[in-house]
Design a protein around this motif. Structure first.
Motif, PDB file in Angstrom:
ATOM      1  N   ASP A 153     -13.455  10.261 -36.951  1.00 36.00           N
ATOM      2  CA  ASP A 153     -12.112   9.687 -36.613  1.00 36.00           C
ATOM      3  C   ASP A 153     -10.999  10.499 -37.141  1.00 36.00           C
ATOM      4  OD1 ASP A 153     -13.310   7.972 -34.881  1.00 36.00           O
ATOM      5  OD2 ASP A 153     -13.555   6.326 -36.471  1.00 36.00           O
ATOM      6  N   PHE A 154     -11.053  10.938 -38.521  1.00 41.12           N
ATOM      7  CA  PHE A 154     -10.197  11.366 -39.329  1.00 41.12           C
ATOM      8  C   PHE A 154     -10.185  12.895 -39.433  1.00 41.12           C
ATOM      9  CE2 PHE A 154     -10.664   6.956 -40.724  1.00 41.12           C
ATOM     10  CZ  PHE A 154      -9.293   6.432 -40.564  1.00 41.12           C
ATOM     11  N   GLU A 155     -11.296  13.670 -39.293  1.00 45.15           N
ATOM     12  CA  GLU A 155     -11.300  15.116 -39.652  1.00 45.15           C
ATOM     13  C   GLU A 155     -12.436  15.604 -38.606  1.00 45.15           C
ATOM     14  OE1 GLU A 155     -10.726  16.414 -43.821  1.00 45.15           O
ATOM     15  OE2 GLU A 155     -12.034  14.831 -43.946  1.00 45.15           O
ATOM     16  N   PRO A 156     -12.257  15.313 -37.125  1.00 47.57           N
ATOM     17  CA  PRO A 156     -13.291  15.549 -36.341  1.00 47.57           C
ATOM     18  C   PRO A 156     -13.571  17.372 -36.227  1.00 47.57           C
ATOM     19  CG  PRO A 156     -11.156  15.286 -35.162  1.00 47.57           C
ATOM     20  CD  PRO A 156     -11.067  14.748 -36.558  1.00 47.57           C
ATOM     21  N   GLN A 157     -12.457  18.102 -36.588  1.00 45.07           N
ATOM     22  CA  GLN A 157     -12.809  19.463 -36.912  1.00 45.07           C
ATOM     23  C   GLN A 157     -13.609  20.120 -37.680  1.00 45.07           C
ATOM     24  OE1 GLN A 157     -10.336  17.823 -38.181  1.00 45.07           O
ATOM     25  NE2 GLN A 157      -9.888  18.517 -40.379  1.00 45.07           N
ATOM     26  N   LEU A 158     -14.226  19.173 -38.736  1.00 43.77           N
ATOM     27  CA  LEU A 158     -15.097  19.408 -39.703  1.00 43.77           C
ATOM     28  C   LEU A 158     -16.515  19.630 -38.824  1.00 43.77           C
ATOM     29  CD1 LEU A 158     -14.826  17.141 -42.587  1.00 43.77           C
ATOM     30  CD2 LEU A 158     -13.956  19.537 -42.418  1.00 43.77           C
ATOM     31  N   PHE A 159     -16.703  19.100 -37.586  1.00 39.00           N
ATOM     32  CA  PHE A 159     -18.020  19.093 -36.945  1.00 39.00           C
ATOM     33  C   PHE A 159     -18.001  20.330 -36.379  1.00 39.00           C
ATOM     34  CE2 PHE A 159     -17.922  14.548 -37.672  1.00 39.00           C
ATOM     35  CZ  PHE A 159     -19.341  14.099 -37.565  1.00 39.00           C
ATOM     36  N   LEU A 160     -16.951  21.187 -35.774  1.00 41.21           N
ATOM     37  CA  LEU A 160     -16.802  22.377 -35.061  1.00 41.21           C
ATOM     38  C   LEU A 160     -16.921  23.200 -36.390  1.00 41.21           C
ATOM     39  CD1 LEU A 160     -16.405  24.148 -32.737  1.00 41.21           C
ATOM     40  CD2 LEU A 160     -13.911  23.677 -33.227  1.00 41.21           C
ATOM     41  N   ILE A 161     -16.252  23.269 -37.445  1.00 40.37           N
ATOM     42  CA  ILE A 161     -16.381  24.126 -38.280  1.00 40.37           C
ATOM     43  C   ILE A 161     -17.934  24.241 -39.162  1.00 40.37           C
ATOM     44  CG2 ILE A 161     -15.691  24.532 -41.049  1.00 40.37           C
ATOM     45  CD1 ILE A 161     -13.138  23.236 -40.350  1.00 40.37           C
ATOM     46  N   ALA A 162     -18.574  23.140 -39.197  1.00 38.64           N
ATOM     47  CA  ALA A 162     -19.937  23.053 -39.583  1.00 38.64           C
ATOM     48  C   ALA A 162     -20.873  23.806 -38.942  1.00 38.64           C
ATOM     49  CB  ALA A 162     -20.295  21.796 -39.886  1.00 38.64           C
ATOM     50  N   PHE A 163     -20.737  23.557 -37.218  1.00 36.83           N
ATOM     51  CA  PHE A 163     -21.467  24.245 -36.414  1.00 36.83           C
ATOM     52  C   PHE A 163     -21.314  25.629 -36.566  1.00 36.83           C
ATOM     53  CE2 PHE A 163     -22.214  25.801 -32.136  1.00 36.83           C
ATOM     54  CZ  PHE A 163     -23.503  25.458 -31.917  1.00 36.83           C
ATOM     55  N   VAL A 164     -20.095  26.146 -36.452  1.00 36.30           N
ATOM     56  CA  VAL A 164     -19.826  27.812 -36.649  1.00 36.30           C
ATOM     57  C   VAL A 164     -20.493  28.293 -37.635  1.00 36.30           C
ATOM     58  CG1 VAL A 164     -18.199  29.432 -36.585  1.00 36.30           C
ATOM     59  CG2 VAL A 164     -17.770  27.500 -35.019  1.00 36.30           C
ATOM     60  N   ALA A 165     -20.490  27.518 -38.739  1.00 38.26           N
ATOM     61  CA  ALA A 165     -20.666  27.801 -40.245  1.00 38.26           C
ATOM     62  C   ALA A 165     -22.488  28.121 -40.254  1.00 38.26           C
ATOM     63  CB  ALA A 165     -20.596  26.975 -41.190  1.00 38.26           C
ATOM     64  N   VAL A 166     -23.036  27.193 -39.486  1.00 38.92           N
ATOM     65  CA  VAL A 166     -24.597  27.210 -39.335  1.00 38.92           C
ATOM     66  C   VAL A 166     -25.024  28.269 -38.450  1.00 38.92           C
ATOM     67  CG1 VAL A 166     -26.633  25.961 -38.452  1.00 38.92           C
ATOM     68  CG2 VAL A 166     -24.718  24.609 -39.894  1.00 38.92           C
ATOM     69  N   VAL A 167     -24.385  28.490 -37.272  1.00 37.85           N
ATOM     70  CA  VAL A 167     -24.839  29.575 -36.518  1.00 37.85           C
ATOM     71  C   VAL A 167     -24.572  31.053 -37.178  1.00 37.85           C
ATOM     72  CG1 VAL A 167     -23.931  30.772 -34.078  1.00 37.85           C
ATOM     73  CG2 VAL A 167     -24.195  28.322 -34.301  1.00 37.85           C
ATOM     74  N   VAL A 168     -23.312  31.141 -37.820  1.00 38.81           N
ATOM     75  CA  VAL A 168     -23.365  32.413 -38.649  1.00 38.81           C
ATOM     76  C   VAL A 168     -24.305  32.636 -39.491  1.00 38.81           C
ATOM     77  CG1 VAL A 168     -21.623  33.758 -39.829  1.00 38.81           C
ATOM     78  CG2 VAL A 168     -20.651  32.330 -37.953  1.00 38.81           C
ATOM     79  N   PHE A 169     -24.582  31.601 -40.176  1.00 43.02           N
ATOM     80  CA  PHE A 169     -25.387  31.604 -41.318  1.00 43.02           C
ATOM     81  C   PHE A 169     -26.917  31.961 -40.887  1.00 43.02           C
ATOM     82  CE2 PHE A 169     -29.298  29.609 -43.511  1.00 43.02           C
ATOM     83  CZ  PHE A 169     -29.186  30.194 -44.561  1.00 43.02           C
ATOM     84  N   TYR A 170     -27.251  31.520 -39.709  1.00 41.44           N
ATOM     85  CA  TYR A 170     -28.709  31.817 -38.961  1.00 41.44           C
ATOM     86  C   TYR A 170     -28.856  33.097 -38.648  1.00 41.44           C
ATOM     87  CZ  TYR A 170     -31.258  27.284 -39.987  1.00 41.44           C
ATOM     88  OH  TYR A 170     -31.751  26.247 -40.594  1.00 41.44           O
ATOM     89  N   ALA A 171     -27.457  33.415 -37.982  1.00 40.20           N
ATOM     90  CA  ALA A 171     -27.698  34.987 -37.377  1.00 40.20           C
ATOM     91  C   ALA A 171     -27.823  36.160 -38.396  1.00 40.20           C
ATOM     92  CB  ALA A 171     -26.148  35.163 -36.862  1.00 40.20           C
ATOM     93  N   LEU A 172     -26.937  35.735 -39.579  1.00 45.29           N
ATOM     94  CA  LEU A 172     -27.220  36.688 -40.854  1.00 45.29           C
ATOM     95  C   LEU A 172     -28.409  36.694 -41.432  1.00 45.29           C
ATOM     96  CD1 LEU A 172     -23.525  36.318 -42.391  1.00 45.29           C
ATOM     97  CD2 LEU A 172     -24.255  38.156 -41.028  1.00 45.29           C
ATOM     98  N   THR A 173     -28.990  35.458 -41.324  1.00 47.17           N
ATOM     99  CA  THR A 173     -30.387  35.324 -41.975  1.00 47.17           C
ATOM    100  C   THR A 173     -31.306  36.147 -41.183  1.00 47.17           C
ATOM    101  OG1 THR A 173     -29.940  32.976 -42.840  1.00 47.17           O
ATOM    102  CG2 THR A 173     -32.310  33.709 -42.328  1.00 47.17           C
TER     103      THR A 173
END
Length: 311
Positions: free
Chosen positions: A222-242
């Motif tokens: 409700d208050f910081e919906p952008q955190l969901f997109l930020i977290a998803f991108v962070a996870v994708v980048v992490f697994y790509a680098l892994t």
């Protein structure tokens, strides 16, 4: 695909249940349940004489330690600093320091890796859970100031480290030694291990996402919906680098290194979710978000890698 559906249903139904009721109150018994249903069956084939494989393949073991306890945590930390959120970074860092998982032996066997060495790596990584928790503790102590956050040692990860080791390592190992004496029971569990694993994952996710604390995710949305997109991108980048790092360091033509490769590509997400639920009061509820997305990324990625590189 079946496991992806189970993960989504378990998380979604649990969250809906918690949102429409008072939710579950957390109990450490869920750790014991996870230890007995997800970890213990993997220890049936572990023999103490397999320890000699540590010396025989010490170079592979050292590669695994380098990747899982140095490179991946540094990658997670670097990505996390860019997100500028303490909880997301903590969740990503926790994923990075928890190697293996309930599905790792399936992928090792599928890719014709050395299963005996794979079991040994699984056992070693379980023993190193306390090291992983200590690394998370150090991460919190030294980065909280950067994120302008507070980390209270009294309610930090150190308070439940001993409980996690007892419930996820000691009891499952002792139970596996006892149950191995009952051959028909071992055979029965082995026959239905896939179904036991899937049902356990569903129950654990339903319970964890149905906890009272998980409902704070609604407030974040409700208050910081952008955190969901930020977290998803962070996870994708992490697994790509892994994948990039693991594919570069391990020799996939070698059976032992294939086993070590999967212990780097798959992270212990169920355990991470349990620990994050324990410690969300210290890091913030946003710590749960990257672990949620990691399920969505890791499972399809593992299926793709298995079919693409190990037909």
């Amino acid at each position: 695909m079946q496991l992806i559906i189970i993960v989504i249903l378990g998380a979604l139904l649990g969250f809906i249940y918690g949102a429409n009721t008072d939710g579950f109150i957390f109990s450490s018994k869920i750790c014991l349940f996870a230890g007995l249903t997800l970890i213990m069956p993997s220890l049936f084939k572990f023999e103490l004489h397999h320890v000699h494989l540590v010396w025989k393949h010490k170079s592979v073991l050292l590669k695994g330690i380098l990747v899982n306890y140095i490179l991946l945590p540094l990658i997670a930390l670097g990505i996390g600093l860019v997100t500028d959120d303490f909880g997301i970074t903590a969740g990503l860092f926790l994923i990075a320091v928890l190697s293996g998982g309930g599905m790792v032996m399936h992928w090792i066997k599928y890719s014709k890796g050395d299963t005996s060495f794979g079991f040994l790596l699984l056992f070693i990584n379980l023993l190193l859970i306390s090291v992983s928790l200590f690394m998370l503790h150090l991460f919190a102590n030294y980065t909280a100031v950067y994120f302008d956050a507070t980390y209270n040692n009294e309610v930090g990860v150190s308070r439940f480290a001993s409980a996690v080791v007892l419930l996820l390592i000691v009891i499952p190992f002792v139970a596996s030694r006892i149950i191995r004496l009952i051959k028909p029971l071992v055979k029965l569990i082995g026959t239905y291990q896939k179904y036991i694993s899937h049902i356990s994952i569903f129950i654990i996710l339903f319970y964890l996402f149905g906890l009272q604390g998980s409902q704070y995710l609604i407030d974040i949305y409700d208050f910081e919906p952008q955190l969901f997109l930020i977290a998803f991108v962070a996870v994708v980048v992490f697994y790509a680098l892994t994948f990039f790092v693991s594919n570069w360091i391990y020799d996939l033509h070698n059976a032992q290194e294939r086993a070590a490769f999967w212990h780097s590509m798959t992270r212990y997400l169920t355990l991470a979710l349990v620990i994050a639920t324990f410690s969300s009061s210290s890091f913030g509820v946003s710590m749960l978000i990257p672990i949620m997305f990691a399920y969505i990324v890791q499972i399809p990625l593992s299926v793709y890698i298995a079919h693409k590189h190990f037909k």
